[in-house]
Design a protein around this motif. Structure first.
Motif, PDB file in Angstrom:
ATOM      1  N   PRO A   1       0.915  -1.174   0.105  1.00 14.98           N
ATOM      2  CA  PRO A   1       0.017   0.134  -0.127  1.00 14.98           C
ATOM      3  C   PRO A   1       0.728   1.376   0.072  1.00 14.98           C
ATOM      4  CG  PRO A   1      -0.797  -1.488   1.614  1.00 14.98           C
ATOM      5  CD  PRO A   1       0.511  -2.114   1.137  1.00 14.98           C
ATOM      6  N   LEU A   2       0.713   2.337  -0.713  1.00 17.59           N
ATOM      7  CA  LEU A   2       1.088   3.509  -0.868  1.00 17.59           C
ATOM      8  C   LEU A   2       1.408   4.172   0.361  1.00 17.59           C
ATOM      9  CD1 LEU A   2       2.370   5.193  -3.075  1.00 17.59           C
ATOM     10  CD2 LEU A   2       0.398   6.666  -3.288  1.00 17.59           C
ATOM     11  N   LEU A   3       0.378   3.961   1.335  1.00 21.59           N
ATOM     12  CA  LEU A   3       0.569   4.728   2.688  1.00 21.59           C
ATOM     13  C   LEU A   3       1.811   3.975   3.374  1.00 21.59           C
ATOM     14  CD1 LEU A   3      -0.270   6.875   4.887  1.00 21.59           C
ATOM     15  CD2 LEU A   3      -1.918   5.107   5.811  1.00 21.59           C
ATOM     16  N   LEU A   4       1.904   2.721   3.390  1.00 18.05           N
ATOM     17  CA  LEU A   4       2.928   2.095   3.971  1.00 18.05           C
ATOM     18  C   LEU A   4       4.565   2.273   3.206  1.00 18.05           C
ATOM     19  CD1 LEU A   4       4.155   0.065   6.154  1.00 18.05           C
ATOM     20  CD2 LEU A   4       3.544  -1.949   4.220  1.00 18.05           C
ATOM     21  N   VAL A   5       4.307   2.789   2.067  1.00 20.83           N
ATOM     22  CA  VAL A   5       5.543   2.748   1.113  1.00 20.83           C
ATOM     23  C   VAL A   5       6.038   4.299   1.687  1.00 20.83           C
ATOM     24  CG1 VAL A   5       6.495   3.461  -0.858  1.00 20.83           C
ATOM     25  CG2 VAL A   5       5.138   1.380  -0.587  1.00 20.83           C
ATOM     26  N   TYR A   6       5.041   5.033   1.858  1.00 20.65           N
ATOM     27  CA  TYR A   6       5.504   6.717   2.493  1.00 20.65           C
ATOM     28  C   TYR A   6       6.283   6.480   3.746  1.00 20.65           C
ATOM     29  CZ  TYR A   6       3.786   9.418  -1.442  1.00 20.65           C
ATOM     30  OH  TYR A   6       3.846  10.064  -2.705  1.00 20.65           O
ATOM     31  N   GLY A   7       5.538   5.745   4.616  1.00 19.79           N
ATOM     32  CA  GLY A   7       5.827   5.816   6.042  1.00 19.79           C
ATOM     33  C   GLY A   7       7.128   5.278   6.256  1.00 19.79           C
ATOM     34  N   LEU A   8       7.489   3.838   5.412  1.00 23.00           N
ATOM     35  CA  LEU A   8       8.828   3.349   5.544  1.00 23.00           C
ATOM     36  C   LEU A   8       9.791   4.070   4.746  1.00 23.00           C
ATOM     37  CD1 LEU A   8       7.802  -0.383   4.667  1.00 23.00           C
ATOM     38  CD2 LEU A   8       8.190   0.458   6.992  1.00 23.00           C
ATOM     39  N   MET A   9       9.498   4.734   3.715  1.00 18.11           N
ATOM     40  CA  MET A   9      10.627   5.707   3.128  1.00 18.11           C
ATOM     41  C   MET A   9      10.819   6.696   4.135  1.00 18.11           C
ATOM     42  SD  MET A   9      10.427   6.945  -0.710  1.00 18.11           S
ATOM     43  CE  MET A   9      10.028   5.415  -1.279  1.00 18.11           C
ATOM     44  N   MET A  10      10.012   7.297   4.582  1.00 20.58           N
ATOM     45  CA  MET A  10      10.371   8.545   5.575  1.00 20.58           C
ATOM     46  C   MET A  10      11.081   7.936   6.803  1.00 20.58           C
ATOM     47  SD  MET A  10       9.329  11.055   3.944  1.00 20.58           S
ATOM     48  CE  MET A  10       9.449  12.464   5.135  1.00 20.58           C
ATOM     49  N   VAL A  11      10.696   6.981   7.375  1.00 22.83           N
ATOM     50  CA  VAL A  11      11.425   6.578   8.470  1.00 22.83           C
ATOM     51  C   VAL A  11      13.173   6.086   8.121  1.00 22.83           C
ATOM     52  CG1 VAL A  11      11.622   4.538  10.340  1.00 22.83           C
ATOM     53  CG2 VAL A  11       9.370   5.729   9.719  1.00 22.83           C
ATOM     54  N   SER A  12      13.106   5.560   6.977  1.00 22.01           N
ATOM     55  CA  SER A  12      14.330   4.824   6.486  1.00 22.01           C
ATOM     56  C   SER A  12      15.467   6.031   6.204  1.00 22.01           C
ATOM     57  CB  SER A  12      13.945   4.040   5.351  1.00 22.01           C
ATOM     58  OG  SER A  12      15.516   3.819   4.769  1.00 22.01           O
ATOM     59  N   LEU A  13      14.694   7.140   5.447  1.00 25.80           N
ATOM     60  CA  LEU A  13      15.483   8.288   5.007  1.00 25.80           C
ATOM     61  C   LEU A  13      15.837   9.040   6.233  1.00 25.80           C
ATOM     62  CD1 LEU A  13      14.171   9.008   1.528  1.00 25.80           C
ATOM     63  CD2 LEU A  13      16.097   7.544   2.129  1.00 25.80           C
ATOM     64  N   TRP A  14      15.053   9.595   7.033  1.00 27.80           N
ATOM     65  CA  TRP A  14      15.376  10.306   8.164  1.00 27.80           C
ATOM     66  C   TRP A  14      16.231   9.533   9.122  1.00 27.80           C
ATOM     67  CZ3 TRP A  14      15.448  15.533   8.002  1.00 27.80           C
ATOM     68  CH2 TRP A  14      14.825  16.036   7.169  1.00 27.80           C
ATOM     69  N   GLY A  15      16.122   8.192   9.413  1.00 32.34           N
ATOM     70  CA  GLY A  15      16.781   7.440  10.004  1.00 32.34           C
ATOM     71  C   GLY A  15      18.115   7.211   9.663  1.00 32.34           C
ATOM     72  N   GLY A  16      18.393   7.191   8.276  1.00 33.69           N
ATOM     73  CA  GLY A  16      19.785   7.431   7.765  1.00 33.69           C
ATOM     74  C   GLY A  16      20.361   8.711   8.071  1.00 33.69           C
ATOM     75  N   VAL A  17      19.585   9.935   8.106  1.00 33.45           N
ATOM     76  CA  VAL A  17      20.333  11.131   8.415  1.00 33.45           C
ATOM     77  C   VAL A  17      20.627  11.183  10.171  1.00 33.45           C
ATOM     78  CG1 VAL A  17      19.675  13.683   8.798  1.00 33.45           C
ATOM     79  CG2 VAL A  17      18.785  12.506   6.853  1.00 33.45           C
TER      80      VAL A  17
END
Length: 448
Positions: free
Chosen positions: A246-262
């Motif tokens: 689902p697109l909502l899960l994709v957005y959530g995982l992407m934001m957590v992943s990228l900002w977690g990488g920061v």
């Protein structure tokens, strides 16, 4: 058998043993490539095609696994001498590599799950048996708890998919059609959480730095080079077989992943342990790889897989350099291990090359993978440009900080008495650098 430096050279026995390992590994890779090419020519579903997928993702990751197993054995001279248990040490490393090869090669979801979990056993034994500090017990326990708790929902959902579809074959499930799992948000999250622990995504990353710090050199090299790729490969296969999340899960995982990488990139500038800095940089790079794969476009997948392969070669080499720096200076603290450039220029040259590759200098494969990922992620959403810019800037910052801190400054007294680098280690570093700088030539052949 003891491995010692004699007049700056390794013993004849160790060289002979390393040659045998290299020859056997080369024959193993050759056989796998022949099987993969044969399966691509077979029409219909045969017994061999059910086991071996035979695509470029599988072949590249199996080749990476064999290369890292060889490199970790070559670079781990000191670990062979722990109570004379060199055979047990080699067995643990080879078992990790074998379980990962079978994981990358299997085409059934339950074999997929079995080898995904089985790789945990020899890894835990390697950390507990050859770790350096008493805290290795806590590190091994954390790794087991994180992996098992994340994988149990995955096993239950795999059983339900098998019951509903009548098969656990990846090929058959992919042929049924897209969106077998539907748009159920909780279902997809529980299906992917076991893989996200292995990536690892920020929030469920706590086991990785602890495991890296307490593991021996081979454990760190196998963790960074191969075991972190299990999660990326698993997410690719699940999406390929079951459709798009689902697109909502994709957005959530992407934001957590990228900002977690920061956040992890900022933490790299705060730690004083060299292995901790490299471990957190691994989390940042793998979060970028996951973000590219979650875009669900060809350019993102290409960039994510390229980043995973580049990290799988570069990060183990950085851990090898950190180990030799520790052997020379007697410390892993950035505040104490200094002055390597004056006494060990060859080691300092390797530090410069791999720190430059780690920050993405051209024409390394890291540079091209970052270009692909930036294009795909910014095409997915312009709001991602802020974490992407920060990760790019901070990667250059902590790579230069790591190089300058270790190689410049006052010399440690221990560095003056260090006998030097082995020929085998230098050969592995040179071959790894050539792979990272020359792999971009194969991009058009493999991915297009």
């Amino acid at each position: 058998m003891e491995l010692k430096y004699v007049s700056g050279k390794v013993s004849l026995i160790s060289v002979f043993g390393g040659g045998i390992v290299i020859i056997l590994s080369f024959l193993c890779v050759l056989e796998l490539l022949v099987l993969a090419c044969f399966n691509r020519l077979v029409e219909g579903v045969s017994l061999s095609a059910v086991w071996w997928m035979g695509d470029y993702l599988e072949i590249s990751l199996i080749s990476l696994t064999v290369f890292i197993v060889i490199t970790s054995l070559i670079c781990s001279d000191e670990d062979f001498n722990v109570d004379g248990s060199w055979s047990s040490f080699c067995l643990c490393v080879v078992l990790i590599g074998l379980s990962c090869v079978l994981f990358f090669g299997c085409a059934d979801f339950f074999f997929f799950f079995f080898f995904f979990e089985f790789s945990l056993v020899p890894t835990a034994v390697l950390i507990l048996g050859w770790g350096y500090q008493p805290e290795r017990l806590q590190a091994g326990l954390q790794m087991v708890i994180y992996t098992v708790c994340g994988s149990l929902p995955f096993m239950v959902l795999l059983s339900s998919l098998w019951l509903y579809n009548g098969s656990d074959s990846m090929v058959l499930l992919s042929l049924v059609g897209e969106n077998i799992a539907g748009e159920y948000l909780v279902f997809w999250f529980l299906l992917l959480v076991g893989m996200l622990v292995k990536v690892p995504v920020f929030v469920v990353h706590g086991w990785l730095p602890k495991a890296h710090v307490e593991a021996p050199l081979s454990g760190s090299m196998m963790l960074a080079g191969v075991l972190l790729k299990l999660g990326i490969y698993g997410i690719c296969r699940v999406i390929w077989c079951l459709g798009s999340p689902p697109l909502l899960l994709v957005y959530g995982l992407m934001m957590v992943s990228l900002w977690g990488g920061v956040v992890c990139s900022f933490l790299c500038l705060c730690f004083h342990d060299v292995k901790s800095v490299i471990a957190y940089s691994s989390i940042a790079h793998m979060s970028l790889s996951l973000g590219g794969i979650l875009t669900l476009v060809n350019l993102g997948w290409m960039g994510g897989i390229c980043m995973a392969l580049a990290h799988g070669v570069c990060s183990p080499c950085l851990f090898g350099l950190a180990n030799y720096t520790y052997m020379g200076t007697g410390s892993r603290s950035i505040l104490l291990c200094k002055g390597v450039l004056k006494s060990l220029p060859s080691l300092s040259a390797m530090w410069f090359i791999f720190c430059a590759i780690n920050l993405g200098c051209p024409p390394s494969i890291n540079f091209f993978s970052e270009c692909f990922l930036f294009c795909s992620l910014m095409g997915f959403s312009y709001f991602l440009i802020v974490p992407l810019f920060l990760m790019c800037f901070l990667a250059a910052g902590y790579s230069l900080f790591l190089y300058s801190s270790v190689n410049h400054g006052y010399q440690s007294v221990a560095v003056l008495t260090f006998p030097g680098l082995s020929v085998r280690f230098l050969s592995c570093m040179v071959v790894s650098a050539l792979i990272l700088f020359g792999l971009f030539i194969m991009l058009g052949v493999v991915f297009l």
